[in-house]
Design a protein around this motif. Structure first.
Motif, PDB file in Angstrom:
ATOM      1  N   PRO A 149      -4.583   5.735  -6.662  1.00 20.35           N
ATOM      2  CA  PRO A 149      -5.287   7.005  -6.904  1.00 20.35           C
ATOM      3  C   PRO A 149      -5.248   7.942  -5.706  1.00 20.35           C
ATOM      4  O   PRO A 149      -5.243   9.167  -5.871  1.00 20.35           O
ATOM      5  N   GLU A 150      -5.210   7.385  -4.495  1.00 24.66           N
ATOM      6  CA  GLU A 150      -5.112   8.248  -3.320  1.00 24.66           C
ATOM      7  C   GLU A 150      -3.782   8.986  -3.298  1.00 24.66           C
ATOM      8  O   GLU A 150      -3.723  10.182  -2.989  1.00 24.66           O
TER       9      GLU A 150
ATOM     10  N   LEU B 274       9.345  13.677   0.031  1.00 26.34           N
ATOM     11  CA  LEU B 274       9.696  13.222   1.378  1.00 26.34           C
ATOM     12  C   LEU B 274       8.448  12.843   2.167  1.00 26.34           C
ATOM     13  O   LEU B 274       8.412  11.803   2.851  1.00 26.34           O
ATOM     14  N   ILE B 275       7.409  13.667   2.058  1.00 24.96           N
ATOM     15  CA  ILE B 275       6.149  13.372   2.746  1.00 24.96           C
ATOM     16  C   ILE B 275       5.546  12.080   2.206  1.00 24.96           C
ATOM     17  O   ILE B 275       5.093  11.225   2.976  1.00 24.96           O
ATOM     18  N   SER B 276       5.559  11.908   0.891  1.00 21.21           N
ATOM     19  CA  SER B 276       4.998  10.707   0.295  1.00 21.21           C
ATOM     20  C   SER B 276       5.752   9.462   0.749  1.00 21.21           C
ATOM     21  O   SER B 276       5.138   8.429   1.068  1.00 21.21           O
ATOM     22  N   ALA B 277       7.079   9.530   0.809  1.00 21.87           N
ATOM     23  CA  ALA B 277       7.884   8.377   1.229  1.00 21.87           C
ATOM     24  C   ALA B 277       7.655   8.043   2.700  1.00 21.87           C
ATOM     25  O   ALA B 277       7.733   6.872   3.101  1.00 21.87           O
ATOM     26  N   SER B 278       7.358   9.048   3.519  1.00 21.43           N
ATOM     27  CA  SER B 278       7.198   8.824   4.955  1.00 21.43           C
ATOM     28  C   SER B 278       5.936   8.027   5.290  1.00 21.43           C
ATOM     29  O   SER B 278       5.788   7.541   6.415  1.00 21.43           O
ATOM     30  N   PHE B 279       5.034   7.855   4.327  1.00 21.86           N
ATOM     31  CA  PHE B 279       3.799   7.112   4.597  1.00 21.86           C
ATOM     32  C   PHE B 279       4.046   5.614   4.798  1.00 21.86           C
ATOM     33  O   PHE B 279       3.117   4.876   5.154  1.00 21.86           O
ATOM     34  N   VAL B 280       5.277   5.174   4.560  1.00 24.28           N
ATOM     35  CA  VAL B 280       5.605   3.776   4.855  1.00 24.28           C
ATOM     36  C   VAL B 280       5.550   3.509   6.359  1.00 24.28           C
ATOM     37  O   VAL B 280       5.303   2.375   6.796  1.00 24.28           O
ATOM     38  N   ILE B 281       5.767   4.539   7.172  1.00 19.44           N
ATOM     39  CA  ILE B 281       5.835   4.365   8.629  1.00 19.44           C
ATOM     40  C   ILE B 281       4.504   3.909   9.218  1.00 19.44           C
ATOM     41  O   ILE B 281       4.464   2.913   9.957  1.00 19.44           O
ATOM     42  N   PRO B 282       3.377   4.591   8.948  1.00 22.14           N
ATOM     43  CA  PRO B 282       2.125   4.160   9.583  1.00 22.14           C
ATOM     44  C   PRO B 282       1.664   2.774   9.153  1.00 22.14           C
ATOM     45  O   PRO B 282       1.165   2.008   9.974  1.00 22.14           O
TER      46      PRO B 282
ATOM     47  N   PRO C 159       0.814  -1.222   0.000  1.00 25.24           N
ATOM     48  CA  PRO C 159       0.000   0.000   0.000  1.00 25.24           C
ATOM     49  C   PRO C 159       0.847   1.272   0.000  1.00 25.24           C
ATOM     50  O   PRO C 159       0.503   2.248  -0.687  1.00 25.24           O
ATOM     51  N   ALA C 160       1.952   1.266   0.775  1.00 22.40           N
ATOM     52  CA  ALA C 160       2.818   2.443   0.793  1.00 22.40           C
ATOM     53  C   ALA C 160       3.439   2.679  -0.579  1.00 22.40           C
ATOM     54  O   ALA C 160       3.535   3.821  -1.041  1.00 22.40           O
ATOM     55  N   LEU C 161       3.863   1.596  -1.241  1.00 20.90           N
ATOM     56  CA  LEU C 161       4.442   1.728  -2.578  1.00 20.90           C
ATOM     57  C   LEU C 161       3.391   2.181  -3.590  1.00 20.90           C
ATOM     58  O   LEU C 161       3.684   2.963  -4.500  1.00 20.90           O
ATOM     59  N   GLY C 162       2.152   1.682  -3.425  1.00 27.03           N
ATOM     60  CA  GLY C 162       1.077   2.128  -4.299  1.00 27.03           C
ATOM     61  C   GLY C 162       0.811   3.614  -4.146  1.00 27.03           C
ATOM     62  O   GLY C 162       0.638   4.346  -5.132  1.00 27.03           O
ATOM     63  N   ASN C 163       0.790   4.071  -2.901  1.00 33.58           N
ATOM     64  CA  ASN C 163       0.589   5.490  -2.635  1.00 33.58           C
ATOM     65  C   ASN C 163       1.719   6.322  -3.239  1.00 33.58           C
ATOM     66  O   ASN C 163       1.479   7.358  -3.877  1.00 33.58           O
ATOM     67  N   PHE C 164       2.954   5.856  -3.052  1.00 34.07           N
ATOM     68  CA  PHE C 164       4.110   6.578  -3.581  1.00 34.07           C
ATOM     69  C   PHE C 164       4.087   6.580  -5.110  1.00 34.07           C
ATOM     70  O   PHE C 164       4.393   7.593  -5.747  1.00 34.07           O
ATOM     71  N   GLY C 165       3.720   5.428  -5.708  1.00 36.10           N
ATOM     72  CA  GLY C 165       3.636   5.357  -7.161  1.00 36.10           C
ATOM     73  C   GLY C 165       2.591   6.302  -7.724  1.00 36.10           C
ATOM     74  O   GLY C 165       2.806   6.949  -8.759  1.00 36.10           O
ATOM     75  N   GLY C 166       1.440   6.388  -7.049  1.00 34.59           N
ATOM     76  CA  GLY C 166       0.417   7.334  -7.483  1.00 34.59           C
ATOM     77  C   GLY C 166       0.908   8.761  -7.388  1.00 34.59           C
ATOM     78  O   GLY C 166       0.610   9.603  -8.253  1.00 34.59           O
ATOM     79  N   GLY C 167       1.684   9.042  -6.338  1.00 35.57           N
ATOM     80  CA  GLY C 167       2.252  10.374  -6.190  1.00 35.57           C
ATOM     81  C   GLY C 167       3.237  10.708  -7.300  1.00 35.57           C
ATOM     82  O   GLY C 167       3.242  11.834  -7.822  1.00 35.57           O
ATOM     83  N   LEU C 168       4.066   9.723  -7.680  1.00 34.04           N
ATOM     84  CA  LEU C 168       5.008   9.952  -8.782  1.00 34.04           C
ATOM     85  C   LEU C 168       4.268  10.221 -10.086  1.00 34.04           C
ATOM     86  O   LEU C 168       4.705  11.055 -10.891  1.00 34.04           O
ATOM     87  N   ALA C 169       3.139   9.526 -10.286  1.00 31.39           N
ATOM     88  CA  ALA C 169       2.343   9.762 -11.489  1.00 31.39           C
ATOM     89  C   ALA C 169       1.840  11.201 -11.524  1.00 31.39           C
ATOM     90  O   ALA C 169       1.807  11.838 -12.588  1.00 31.39           O
ATOM     91  N   ALA C 170       1.451  11.719 -10.363  1.00 33.05           N
ATOM     92  CA  ALA C 170       0.995  13.111 -10.286  1.00 33.05           C
ATOM     93  C   ALA C 170       2.141  14.085 -10.519  1.00 33.05           C
ATOM     94  O   ALA C 170       1.941  15.179 -11.072  1.00 33.05           O
TER      95      ALA C 170
END
Length: 252
Positions: free
Chosen positions: A145-146, A166-174, A14-25
Motif C-alpha cells: 500500500p505504501e 525509475l524512482i520506484s525501482a531505485s528503492f531497492v538500493i536503501p 519489501p522493495a518488490l512489494g513497494n514496486f508492486g504497489g506502484g504498478l497497481a497504482a
C-alpha cells in the motif's frame, strides 16, 4: 542458511512489494479515499510487526530500561531525520522549486522507510533466520500500500510514467544496503545488542506509522467507517501471516 545471501534475498521483498504497489497504482484509478484506506492498512501492519513480533521477543530478554532507551532513541532518530528533510524542503521552497521539491520529499520519505525495513531485516537475521523471514513478510505487506500511495501521489503531481517507474525501482538500493549493513555489524555481537537494535528500529517504525502514514492518510482523503477497518485488517493480516510462518519455519 544464515548468510548474507539469505538476508539480501529477504530484503528484496519489501522493495518488490513497494514496486508492486506502484504498478497497481499505474494500472488503476487512484482516489484520495483509496490512498486513505491503503495507508491505514499499512500503518496497521507496521504496528502489528512492532507489537506482535518485536516487543514480545525483546521483553523476554532485555531489561525495561534498555528497551525504553533503545525505543526512545529510535523515535528520536526518526524525528531528527524528519527535521532535516523539512529544513531541506523549506530551503528549496524559498528558491522557488516547489514542484520538484514535493517529488523529492516523497522520494526521501519512502527512502527512509525502506532503509528502516532493511535495518529491521538485517537486525532480525542477526537474531535468527526465522525472525528475519517473519519481519520481511510483515514489511512486504506494508510496502504494497505504501508503494501504491507513492506512485499515486507522483501521478497527481504530473510526474512522467518513465520517471515514476525509475524512482520506484531505485528503492531497492536503501533496503539492500541497510540490510547488509545491519547484518555485518550485528552478526557477531551479543544477543542483548541485537535485540536492542530491533527495539531501536521498532521505535523508528512506530513513529513513522503514527506520525507520517496516518497523517498522510488523513490528508489524502476524509476518513470513513472503512478507514479504521483497513487499519484493523492490516494488523490482523500480519498476525495471521506471522502465526503461519512460525508454524512452518525452524525456530532457533
Amino acid at each position: 542458511m544464515d548468510s548474507i545471501w539469505l538476508v539480501l534475498g529477504l530484503a528484496l521483498f519489501p522493495a518488490l512489494g513497494n514496486f508492486g504497489g506502484g504498478l497497481a497504482a499505474e494500472v488503476s484509478g487512484t482516489t484520495g479515499r483509496h490512498l486513505n484506506y491503503a495507508l491505514h492498512g499499512a500503518a496497521g501492519l507496521i504496528i502489528a510487526v512492532v507489537s506482535v513480533e518485536i516487543m514480545p521477543r525483546v521483553l523476554e530478554s532485555l531489561s525495561a530500561w534498555l528497551i525504553a532507551i533503545a525505543f526512545t532513541l529510535g523515535g528520536i532518530a526518526y524525528v531528527g531525520i524528519e527535521k532535516l528533510v523539512e529544513g531541506f524542503q523549506k530551503r528549496r521552497s524559498q528558491q522557488g522549486e516547489n514542484s520538484q521539491t514535493s517529488v523529492w520529499m516523497i522520494y526521501i520519505a519512502v527512502f527512509i522507510d525502506l532503509f528502516s525495513d532493511g535495518l529491521l531485516i538485517g537486525a532480525g537475521s542477526a537474531v535468527s533466520p526465522s525472525v528475519a523471514m517473519i519481519l520481511a513478510a510483515g514489511q512486504v505487506l506494508a510496502d504494497v500500500p505504501e508503494g501504491f500511495a507513492t506512485i499515486a501521489n507522483m501521478k497527481d503531481k504530473g510526474i512522467p510514467r518513465s520517471k515514476r517507474l525509475l524512482i520506484s525501482a531505485s528503492f531497492v538500493i536503501p533496503v539492500l544496503s541497510a540490510a547488509a549493513f545491519a547484518y555485518f555489524v550485528l552478526r557477531n555481537q551479543p544477543e542483548t545488542l541485537k535485540l536492542a537494535a530491533l527495539t531501536f528500529t521498532a521505535g523508528l517504525l512506530t513513529v513513522a506509522a503514527i506520525e507520517d502514514m496516518i497523517s498522510e492518510a488523513h490528508e489524502s482523503g476524509e476518513d470513513t467507517h472503512v478507514s479504521p477497518l483497513a487499519f484493523i485488517g492490516g494488523f490482523v493480516l500480519f498476525v495471521l501471516v506471522s502465526a503461519g510462518l512460525e508454524a512452518v519455519t525452524p525456530q532457533s
